[in-house]
Motif scaffolding. Structure first.
Motif, PDB file in Angstrom:
ATOM      1  N   LEU A   2     -26.986  27.072  20.727  1.00 34.58           N
ATOM      2  CA  LEU A   2     -27.979  26.237  21.066  1.00 34.58           C
ATOM      3  C   LEU A   2     -29.131  27.218  21.664  1.00 34.58           C
ATOM      4  O   LEU A   2     -28.839  28.082  22.727  1.00 34.58           O
ATOM      5  CB  LEU A   2     -27.862  25.313  22.472  1.00 34.58           C
ATOM      6  CG  LEU A   2     -26.760  24.197  22.266  1.00 34.58           C
ATOM      7  CD1 LEU A   2     -26.395  23.509  23.501  1.00 34.58           C
ATOM      8  CD2 LEU A   2     -27.153  23.291  21.074  1.00 34.58           C
TER       9      LEU A   2
ATOM     10  N   ALA B   9     -31.234  23.269  24.632  1.00 32.13           N
ATOM     11  CA  ALA B   9     -30.598  22.866  25.853  1.00 32.13           C
ATOM     12  C   ALA B   9     -31.425  22.180  26.770  1.00 32.13           C
ATOM     13  O   ALA B   9     -30.900  21.278  27.435  1.00 32.13           O
ATOM     14  CB  ALA B   9     -29.908  24.167  26.483  1.00 32.13           C
TER      15      ALA B   9
ATOM     16  N   ARG C 267     -22.149  24.627  24.287  1.00 29.46           N
ATOM     17  CA  ARG C 267     -22.230  24.582  25.773  1.00 29.46           C
ATOM     18  C   ARG C 267     -23.509  25.534  26.130  1.00 29.46           C
ATOM     19  O   ARG C 267     -23.289  26.910  25.782  1.00 29.46           O
ATOM     20  CB  ARG C 267     -21.165  24.880  26.512  1.00 29.46           C
ATOM     21  CG  ARG C 267     -19.983  23.940  26.252  1.00 29.46           C
ATOM     22  CD  ARG C 267     -18.984  24.316  27.447  1.00 29.46           C
ATOM     23  NE  ARG C 267     -18.033  22.995  27.330  1.00 29.46           N
ATOM     24  CZ  ARG C 267     -16.618  23.474  26.849  1.00 29.46           C
ATOM     25  NH1 ARG C 267     -16.366  24.530  26.650  1.00 29.46           N
ATOM     26  NH2 ARG C 267     -15.764  22.373  26.896  1.00 29.46           N
ATOM     27  N   ALA C 268     -24.457  24.976  26.727  1.00 28.01           N
ATOM     28  CA  ALA C 268     -25.471  25.963  27.268  1.00 28.01           C
ATOM     29  C   ALA C 268     -26.358  25.371  28.421  1.00 28.01           C
ATOM     30  O   ALA C 268     -26.556  24.047  28.347  1.00 28.01           O
ATOM     31  CB  ALA C 268     -26.539  26.513  26.093  1.00 28.01           C
ATOM     32  N   ASP C 269     -26.588  26.057  29.478  1.00 28.52           N
ATOM     33  CA  ASP C 269     -27.370  25.692  30.543  1.00 28.52           C
ATOM     34  C   ASP C 269     -27.228  24.274  31.116  1.00 28.52           C
ATOM     35  O   ASP C 269     -28.139  23.360  31.238  1.00 28.52           O
ATOM     36  CB  ASP C 269     -28.971  25.721  29.884  1.00 28.52           C
ATOM     37  CG  ASP C 269     -29.337  26.903  29.569  1.00 28.52           C
ATOM     38  OD1 ASP C 269     -28.880  27.967  30.295  1.00 28.52           O
ATOM     39  OD2 ASP C 269     -30.246  27.071  28.593  1.00 28.52           O
TER      40      ASP C 269
ATOM     41  N   ILE D 128     -25.320  21.565  29.722  1.00 28.21           N
ATOM     42  CA  ILE D 128     -25.188  20.580  28.607  1.00 28.21           C
ATOM     43  C   ILE D 128     -24.074  20.797  27.784  1.00 28.21           C
ATOM     44  O   ILE D 128     -23.810  22.139  27.471  1.00 28.21           O
ATOM     45  CB  ILE D 128     -26.562  20.326  27.992  1.00 28.21           C
ATOM     46  CG1 ILE D 128     -26.313  19.072  27.092  1.00 28.21           C
ATOM     47  CG2 ILE D 128     -26.823  21.683  27.001  1.00 28.21           C
ATOM     48  CD1 ILE D 128     -26.763  17.889  27.830  1.00 28.21           C
ATOM     49  N   THR D 129     -23.195  20.119  27.433  1.00 25.94           N
ATOM     50  CA  THR D 129     -22.143  20.169  26.556  1.00 25.94           C
ATOM     51  C   THR D 129     -22.723  19.136  25.401  1.00 25.94           C
ATOM     52  O   THR D 129     -22.891  17.970  25.690  1.00 25.94           O
ATOM     53  CB  THR D 129     -20.856  19.858  26.980  1.00 25.94           C
ATOM     54  OG1 THR D 129     -20.599  20.576  28.191  1.00 25.94           O
ATOM     55  CG2 THR D 129     -19.531  20.025  26.250  1.00 25.94           C
TER      56      THR D 129
END
Length: 122
Positions: free
Chosen positions: A9, A14, A58-60, A62-63
């Motif tokens: 992402l 994200a 997954r990033a920042d 958020i999944t």
């Protein structure tokens, strides 16, 4: 989701996923699945919540979840978001294994012909 694998992402994607999840009342969780496309084999569909599936990115905070049987198709993809005053949308970037449609939201295997003979870009 094994470390080092899965969809990537961008920061813009994200952030937009996080915004949409919060507005929908499912903070930190969004769901992506692939549906049949017309310009390429698959089109991404993004909805709020976990729905069903496994985490694919997954990033920042958020999944992003997707059906387990679609995870392998998503491994080499990067999800980006572009927005301007007239709107915005999620875009797919990929490597040599896939072809991406000019719309940016549809992709297919590089070794298969495009549906309907439409022109694709890489």
């Amino acid at each position: 989701m094994p470390k080092g694998q899965g969809m990537q992402l961008t920061a813009a994607a994200a952030a937009e996923l996080g915004r949409q999840a919060a507005v929908a009342g499912t903070p930190g969780m969004m769901h992506l699945d692939l549906v049949d496309g017309t310009c390429e084999r698959w089109v991404i569909r993004i909805r709020p919540g976990r729905l069903a599936g496994v985490p694919v990115a997954r990033a920042d905070g958020i999944t992003l979840f997707a059906p387990g049987d679609q995870g392998e198709r998503l491994n080499t993809l990067e999800l980006d978001y572009r927005g301007d005053l007239s709107g915005g949308g999620f875009l797919i970037r990929t490597g040599r294994d896939h072809r991406v449609c000019a719309c940016g939201a549809a992709f297919g295997p590089a070794d298969e012909p495009s549906p309907g003979g439409s022109t694709s870009t890489k």
